[in-house]
Scaffold this motif. Structure first.
Motif, short mmCIF file in Angstrom:
data_model
loop_
_atom_site.label_atom_id
_atom_site.label_comp_id
_atom_site.label_asym_id
_atom_site.label_seq_id
_atom_site.Cartn_x
_atom_site.Cartn_y
_atom_site.Cartn_z
N SER A 98 0.83 -1.21 0.00
CA SER A 98 0.00 0.00 0.00
C SER A 98 0.86 1.26 0.00
O SER A 98 0.60 2.20 -0.76
N TYR A 99 1.87 1.27 0.87
CA TYR A 99 2.76 2.44 0.90
C TYR A 99 3.49 2.62 -0.43
O TYR A 99 3.69 3.75 -0.89
N CYS A 100 3.90 1.50 -1.04
CA CYS A 100 4.57 1.61 -2.34
C CYS A 100 3.64 2.22 -3.38
O CYS A 100 4.05 3.09 -4.17
N MET A 101 2.38 1.77 -3.39
CA MET A 101 1.42 2.31 -4.34
C MET A 101 1.17 3.79 -4.09
O MET A 101 1.16 4.61 -5.03
N PRO A 493 3.63 8.76 8.50
CA PRO A 493 4.13 9.81 7.58
C PRO A 493 4.14 11.20 8.23
O PRO A 493 5.12 11.94 8.10
N GLN A 494 3.04 11.53 8.94
CA GLN A 494 2.99 12.85 9.59
C GLN A 494 4.03 12.96 10.70
O GLN A 494 4.67 14.00 10.87
N ILE A 495 4.17 11.88 11.48
CA ILE A 495 5.15 11.91 12.58
C ILE A 495 6.56 12.11 12.04
O ILE A 495 7.34 12.93 12.53
N ILE A 517 6.37 9.10 3.15
CA ILE A 517 5.69 7.87 2.69
C ILE A 517 6.72 6.81 2.31
O ILE A 517 6.55 5.62 2.60
N LEU A 518 7.81 7.23 1.65
CA LEU A 518 8.84 6.27 1.26
C LEU A 518 9.49 5.63 2.49
O LEU A 518 9.69 4.41 2.53
N ILE A 519 9.79 6.43 3.50
CA ILE A 519 10.39 5.87 4.72
C ILE A 519 9.40 4.95 5.43
O ILE A 519 9.77 3.92 6.00
N THR A 524 7.91 -0.65 6.93
CA THR A 524 7.08 -1.85 6.88
C THR A 524 7.82 -3.00 6.20
O THR A 524 7.60 -4.16 6.54
N LEU A 525 8.71 -2.69 5.25
CA LEU A 525 9.50 -3.74 4.62
C LEU A 525 10.43 -4.39 5.64
O LEU A 525 10.59 -5.62 5.66
#
Length: 688
Positions: A98-101, A493-495, A517-519, A524-525
């Protein structure tokens, strides 16, 4: 809206699952996922979108409640923890995708949110296909409804073998809620050594029968337990406070004693000391005459056991499931179940695997299932009988002459060898005094469907063992949520953006939001190998060990986050420490506090109320989730990151204390034995 939907459906999902089955509810969950994905893709207005999110929440609520329940009821004992950690692994994998998308979409000039939400319908189709065409119904639920033939076929398919008689008997016993369970200890040895070497006859002797004419004798251990185990402390002293841990729940100490008494030599001892000890309760056709007892019923056991037996057998069965002629072997003996429970009474019940006898009465984790029938003569000359179910557990002790152990009636004969076993003794789940009066043949059991129809299972929630388990389940769910995981996940992401992680990736031209978002995706990876380690350790080191090992690390990472948000360390150092701490928090959370509460809640309740109790725990989960999710933005604005992480750190400290004092180790134990232990421990905690 999805949280609200999950909370609403959880309020009744357990009771409905106990009524109509686990599989239909899983199918309904898949359908709700699929429909919500399509509606979100189509949604013409915000109100329709909110309705779709509500439907999605209904599917989530059913899955979160029923997937751990289903896995626990179908998985073999030795890999139950591993399989129940799979939802955590797949959930984290889904988060990564989901994060990747979303990261890819954040790079587009005009991202399409409909695709982001509508894509849910694709994995939901796979989920639906698996539930409809692959998943069988839970065998424990089938037994609870009296559908014995169907349950047997499901077990044979799940276990990959024909002989599942021991587990079938265990599932029947699981229909009871421990009310009068007590713990005893036995010394078990070959019959010729304990009885034929000149020892004085012992009226408390219990005779055990095995295949190929072998027999054993069990005698109760008197006085101080030879091993000083918690079993003996409970049964002989009535309290476990004497173990020097006055604050630790007796249930915790009791469970711990089981794992302490399982040395590595156990496997080899079973094959060298007693080659057939593992199958000593299996009764083959040729041994029935030697044991001088017969199983009888109004229909043939082999008819039930046959593969072509119809599903309507259990619906018309009125005869007892267990019956025995009124014979006596020095007052007591272990009774073998009738074929309609076991499906194997007319044939050999032992399997040969790798040259070692494997008992059909083995129920996992070194436990054996048996029944004891006791007869005595009353004052009026009438014979009175008592029928009891026994869970026997080898303690792995091998003794011979000169050992510190001694048997009642004298020392062990020269060259004698024996094992010590602990026994959970209770009335069988389906034992019927009414049938006893009708059948003079001996102990009798009613059919499961009749027992379930009569049993007011809501009253079972008030049983001491069930209330104790509910306290543990609800407590650990509350602490898991207020440790802040879902709040941190939703707002990572906000944090990270507030922590300044954009500085770390500013050189590659990403915006602050895309960098966060990338981090989050990378975080999660990294969680996936952590969950893989947890899956490996869940059934080896255990649930309690993982909690006690990972929660301190959560506390440290949260305290680091507090410090870096209070002390001015520079932008780069602040961002780096914040990112590392969040990643470590996630990785160690999913190794312990993530999957284990759901695993424990799926293990510690009796079959008849398991769905209801899990739903109560899941409802606690969702209410806590809502509170954390909606309070986090408010707290961020009011007390900042440092204050939020400080509160979560305090909760983790409380969780560590709670786990140490109240959460037992359940690895490798049959579900039915776990519930019996809670029953015994709860009575000890009350001082009964």
């Amino acid at each position: 809206m999805s949280l609200i939907g999950a909370t609403v459906v959880t309020t009744f999902s357990g009771a409905v699952a106990d009524s109509i089955g686990r599989r239909p509810m899983l199918i309904a969950s898949a359908v709700l996922y699929f429909v919500s994905g399509l509606v979100m893709l189509w949604a013409p207005s915000v109100y329709v979108l909110l309705l779709a999110r509500l439907i999605d929440g209904l599917g989530i609520g059913l899955a979160v409640t029923l997937v751990p329940l289903y896995i626990s009821e179908t998985a073999p004992t030795d890999i139950r923890g591993l399989l129940n950690t799979l939802p955590q692994f797949s959930g984290s994998g889904g988060m990564f995708l989901s994060y990747c998308m979303v990261f890819g979409m954040s790079l587009l000039p005009k991202p399409d949110w409909r695709i982001m939400l509508g894509v849910l319908s694709i994995p939901s189709l796979i989920y639906l296909a698996l539930t409809v065409f692959y998943l069988p119904e839970s065998p424990r639920w089938l037994v609870s409804k009296g559908r014995m033939a169907e349950a047997k076929r499901v077990l044979q398919r799940l276990r990959g073998r024909e002989d599942v008689s021991g587990e079938m008997a265990l599932l029947v016993e699981g229909l009871g809620v421990g009310k009068d369970t007590r713990i005893e200890e036995y010394i078990i040895g070959p019959d010729d050594e304990l009885a034929d070497e000149g020892l004085a006859p012992d009226p408390e002797k219990i005779k055990l029968y095995g295949p190929e004419g072998l027999s054993w004798v069990a005698r109760p251990v008197r006085g101080q337990s030879a091993l000083g185990s918690a079993y003996g402390l409970i049964s002989q002293h009535g309290s476990m406070v004497s173990q020097g841990k006055p604050l630790v729940d007796p249930v915790v100490t009791l469970f711990g004693s089981v794992h302490e008494k399982m040395p590595e030599i156990m496997g080899s001892m079973r094959s060298t000391l007693f080659p057939n000890f593992g199958s000593m309760f299996s009764v083959a056709e040729q041994q029935q005459a030697k044991a001088d007892w017969d199983a009888e019923s109004h229909r043939e056991g082999d008819e039930y056991a046959s593969d072509h037996g119809g599903d309507d057998i259990e619906d018309t069965l009125q005869s007892p499931l267990i019956s025995r002629q009124a014979t006596s072997v020095e007052g007591k003996e272990i009774a073998a179940p009738h074929g309609s429970i076991m499906g194997a009474v007319g044939r050999s019940s032992s399997l040969m695997q790798g040259g070692e006898a494997v008992s059909s009465m083995g129920i996992g984790g070194g436990w054996q299932l048996a029944w004891k029938w006791t007869e005595r003569e009353a004052a009026d000359g009438q014979k009175e009988g008592g029928f009891q179910r026994i869970y026997l557990h080898e303690e792995g002790v091998q003794g011979n002459r000169g050992s510190i152990l001694s048997l009642p009636g004298g020392d062990v004969p020269p060259g004698g060898e024996f094992v010590q076993a602990a026994a959970l003794v209770s009335q069988p789940a389906l034992y019927s005094k009414e049938l006893m009066e009708q059948c003079a043949a001996g102990p009798a059991m009613v059919h499961p469907s009749e027992a379930v129809a009569k049993g007011p299972k809501w009253a079972d929630l008030l049983e001491p063992g069930v209330k104790h388990a509910l306290f543990v389940g609800i407590g650990i769910q509350i602490l898991q949520q207020f440790a802040g995981i879902n709040g941190v996940l939703y707002y990572t992401p906000q944090i990270l953006e507030q922590a300044g992680v954009g500085v770390l990736l500013s050189n590659i031209g990403l915006s602050s939001s895309s960098a966060s978002i990338l981090i989050s995706a990378l975080t999660t990876l990294l969680m996936l190998p952590s969950i893989g380690i947890a899956m490996r350790l869940m059934d080896m080191s255990g649930r309690r060990f993982l909690l006690l090992a990972t929660i301190p690390i959560l506390i440290v990472t949260l305290l680091v986050l507090v410090v870096v948000n209070i002390v001015d360390m520079g932008t780069m150092v602040h961002a780096a420490l914040s990112t590392i701490s969040v990643i470590l928090y996630f990785c160690f959370f999913v190794m312990g506090f993530g999957p284990i509460p759901n695993i424990l809640c799926a293990e510690i309740f009796p079959t008849t109320v398991r769905g209801i109790c899990i739903a109560i725990c899941a409802l606690t989960f969702w209410i806590g989730d809502i509170i954390v999710t909606y309070t986090l933005p408010v707290m961020l604005n009011a007390i900042g990151l440092a204050g939020v992480f400080g509160i979560y750190a305090v909760v983790c400290i409380l969780a560590l204390v709670f786990v140490y004092m109240k959460v037992p180790e359940t690895k490798g134990m049959p579900l039915e034995v776990i519930t019996e232990f809670f029953s015994v421990g709860a009575k000890q905690a009350r001082g009964d």
